[in-house]
Enzyme design. Structure first.
Site, mmCIF file in Angstrom:
data_model
loop_
_atom_site.group_PDB
_atom_site.id
_atom_site.type_symbol
_atom_site.label_atom_id
_atom_site.label_comp_id
_atom_site.label_asym_id
_atom_site.label_seq_id
_atom_site.Cartn_x
_atom_site.Cartn_y
_atom_site.Cartn_z
ATOM 1 N N ALA A 62 38.443 59.715 28.434
ATOM 2 C CA ALA A 62 37.660 59.703 29.982
ATOM 3 C C ALA A 62 37.568 60.959 30.186
ATOM 4 C CB ALA A 62 38.632 59.115 30.753
ATOM 5 N N GLY A 103 40.722 56.645 26.570
ATOM 6 C CA GLY A 103 39.615 55.822 26.580
ATOM 7 C C GLY A 103 38.523 55.550 25.570
ATOM 8 N N GLU A 106 40.644 52.932 23.472
ATOM 9 C CA GLU A 106 40.570 51.567 24.529
ATOM 10 C C GLU A 106 38.985 51.146 24.255
ATOM 11 O OE1 GLU A 106 43.087 51.843 28.293
ATOM 12 O OE2 GLU A 106 41.801 53.737 28.035
ATOM 13 N N GLU A 126 47.495 59.462 27.196
ATOM 14 C CA GLU A 126 47.330 59.610 28.713
ATOM 15 C C GLU A 126 48.786 59.770 29.384
ATOM 16 O OE1 GLU A 126 44.210 56.543 27.883
ATOM 17 O OE2 GLU A 126 45.934 57.201 26.965
#
Length: 699
Positions: A62, A103, A106, A126
């Protein structure tokens, strides 16, 4: 240029993420992915999809800068985007190279098949930002890799190699050539086979073992208690993985999202984001542009092969730089080299280093007893005793024997770099490199800029710090620079608290509970109480009128030979290994000293201990910023996080001060000044910011 690009390779479409340098999944990338999915999923000519990253990596996750901000309207969030991708009836293959983190991983876990290139790193880090994987990572990874592996990886934030990822089932294949070509071939084969896509969210085999072991999560929490103390994010990660085991995927994903929302705007996450950006900001020096010419450092020299010199030599060898170590005589040299070898061997014995790697590193270290051995090196670090006459003598010799373009660095922790540079005819090539002990372990490097240090010398040294795996922070010349100058205030108040009524174990407990790895007295015992004792004696000899605290109790401990762990006794006893045990002898000495000083001992609260130790530390940081010794408040925070163990989840002393409120700290410092003396007066900058209702973040 669009943040995503589509390339047709027959019936397979390749979507490339194009958001350099790390392909962060910001709003532009997410909008691009949404548009690409809309186009390709509705196109009957497309039978398979590949997702890849342009440039040097797949995706590092992210865009952290978007955290805490409202997303732009009509931009999908990442969890929904990944869910939509996973539901595709067309096979979707991830072609992963470089890094797939946060991310990015993910997104890959939402694909139906994952192919990784060699030398790829993957993980969900994270937690190091005070949050958790909020786009399905805590729900998909346990299903793919198993619950125990997911717990370890997510709570530690560790990145794994593509080989370990293959063993865990995180990736399905390692490409031997172009990973995109391999992914295109796989997407075509999956489409031709006509089998339903394999969705991570529908997999169940990774959860079975945990369902039959109900005590797994409580045991894991017990094991992580020490490293996760004071933090919320690691425990939230565990709760989410537990939810993956007991809830259907959709409900688990909702649970994860609610936990993420609670964390992302909390002080812990803000503090860790601050630390993340501050670590990157330290490399920016206003008067040393990025294009400043630097000198190549291909060979190095270290003067001194004691504890610091040996550790510094290991730092160069670890980075693959040949290093020559100079000692006074062959006996001292052999002892130093033996210690280096023993340090490496201990790491090998623990399974943390391969024997052949140790052998290569030892081969890069050469010993010598003559200064001429470093005549041709690019960079020399002096690491002799912390005494000005000795250092000036060494630099005079180095000035004569070293190449004219060599950089001469001093590993001083307190002394005046300009005075040392004055012993040479090349002050522009002299700089301070304050390594922290043990040098081969600690990541901080204070790069001390002298009055005459050239831009090239500074740029070269800052670049070298990165090559050596260090976090280099540029600081100015003053007694103790940034870290040790602030440390003096912290240690002085800890000592005063003990004189006034606290015991060492009281102070250490409060500081440990705040989040430091150890309190000031345990730290002093670890470092060696005799180090500060020698410095204090030297200063008192040079300046008999010096009114600064002389370390009364600490000096008396040293006079009794209680130097700390290395002598088995200091502020504590050390009967077995490194476990500190409160000592009645020390408590009697403390009580006796208080009587001699005319101090009536009193009960001191935990809150007073915390304020008396940390507020003066912050106050000194404000003075350092006033004087321009540090460029930014974030630089001070980085020094204290990496050099002194200030808890990262509190963001460093200056960030933490903002969370307390500078008005609160300034008022306390005024009270301390009235009670204890003018040395506790609040810094002008602290008073100014407090009066304007601003913080260090506003500078």
């Amino acid at each position: 240029m669009s943040a995503t690009q589509i390339e047709r390779r027959g019936p397979v479409a390749v979507i490339s993420l194009v958001n350099p340098p790390v392909n962060g999944l910001g709003s532009a990338v997410r909008s691009g992915l949404e548009a690409a999915f809309n186009e390709l999923l509705s196109d009957d000519a497309v039978t398979g999809i590949v997702i890849a990253g342009a440039g040097r990596m797949f995706s590092a996750g992210a865009d952290i800068r978007e955290f805490g901000k409202a997303p732009p309207p009509d931009v999908p969030n990442l969890p929904e985007l990944i869910d939509w991708l996973e539901e595709s009836s067309k096979p979707v293959v991830a072609a992963i190279h470089g890094v797939a983190a946060g991310g990015g991983l993910e997104l890959a876990l939402g694909c139906h098949y994952r192919i990784a290139a060699p030398k790829t790193r993957l993980g969900l880090p994270e937690v190091t930002l005070g949050i958790l994987p909020g786009a399905g990572g805590t729900q998909r990874l346990p299903r793919v890799a198993g619950v125990e592996a997911a717990l370890e990886l997510i709570v530690s934030g560790r990145l794994v190699s593509e080989r370990e990822a293959l063993k865990l089932g995180i990736v399905d294949e390692i490409a031997h050539g172009d990973p995109v070509e391999a992914a295109v071939a796989k997407a075509r084969a999956l489409a031709d086979a006509g089998t339903p896509p394999r969705r991570s969210s529908a997999r169940d085999e990774g959860l079975a073992a945990a369902r039959s072991n109900p005590g797994l999560f409580d045991e894991f929490r017990k094991g992580m208690a020490k490293r996760a103390r004071g933090m919320n994010a690691p425990y939230a990660c565990v709760r989410c993985i537990e939810a993956a085991v007991r809830l259907p995927f959709a409900e688990g994903r909702h649970f994860e999202r609610e936990e993420f929302r609670r964390l992302v705007d909390a002080t812990e996450a803000k503090a860790m984001r601050h630390a993340f950006f501050a670590e990157r900001e330290v490399a920016k020096i206003p008067d040393v542009p990025d294009d400043t010419p630097t000198r190549p450092v291909e060979t190095a020299g270290v003067i001194g092969c004691g504890t610091m010199g040996g550790g510094i030599a290991m730092v160069f060898a670890n980075a693959g730089i040949p290093v020559t170590v100079v000692e006074n005589d062959s006996a001292a040299l052999e002892a130093g080299l033996a210690k280096i070898r023993a340090n490496y061997q201990a790491t090998v014995d623990k399974g943390r280093l391969a024997q052949d790697v140790m052998d290569r590193r030892m081969a890069l270290i050469t010993g010598a007893t003559e200064f001429e051995a470093v005549a041709g090196v690019d960079f020399v670090v002096e690491a002799v005793f912390e005494e000005m006459p000795i250092k000036k003598q060494v630099f005079g010799i180095l000035d004569r024997v070293c190449r004219p373009d060599a950089i001469l660095a001093t590993n001083t922790s307190t002394l005046d770099v300009d005075e040392i540079a004055g012993a040479t005819g090349r002050p522009e090539s002299v700089i301070g490199t304050h390594f922290f002990s043990p040098a081969n372990v600690m990541r901080l490097l204070e790069v001390v800029r002298g009055a005459n240090s050239s831009a090239g010398t500074i740029a070269t040294t800052m670049g070298l710090s990165k090559t050596l795996g260090k976090v280099g922070v540029l600081v100015g010349v003053c007694d103790g620079f940034v870290g040790n100058r602030m440390l003096h205030q912290y240690l002085r108040e800890a000592a005063f608290l003990v004189e006034e009524g606290a015991l060492p174990q009281d102070v250490d407990r409060v500081i440990y509970e705040f989040g430091f790895p150890m309190g000031p007295f345990a730290m002093s015992d670890l470092a060696g109480n005799d180090v500060g004792w020698r410095i204090r004696r030297a200063k008192m000899a040079d300046h008999p009128s010096n009114q600064r605290y002389s370390g009364t109790i600490s000096d008396r401990l040293c006079e009794r030979g209680r130097f700390g762990q290395k002598t088995g006794a200091g502020w504590y006893r050390y009967e077995q290994g490194r476990t500190p045990v409160p000592d009645p002898e020390v408590e009697a000495l403390i009580a006796e000293t208080s009587r001699e000083l005319g101090i009536e001992r009193r009960t001191i609260s935990d809150q007073e201990i915390l304020e008396r130790c940390l507020y003066p530390l912050v106050n000194e940081g404000a003075k350092i910023l006033e004087e321009g010794i540090a460029l930014r408040a974030g630089d001070v925070d980085v020094v204290w996080i990496h050099g002194y163990g200030f808890p990262r989840h509190r963001g460093g002393p200056m960030f933490w001060a903002d969370t307390v409120g500078l008005g609160t700290i300034a008022a306390a410092m005024r009270r301390f000044r009235d009670e204890h003396g003018e040395w506790m007066a609040p810094a002008l900058l602290l008073e100014k910011l407090a009066s304007e209702n601003r913080g260090f973040k506003d500078l």
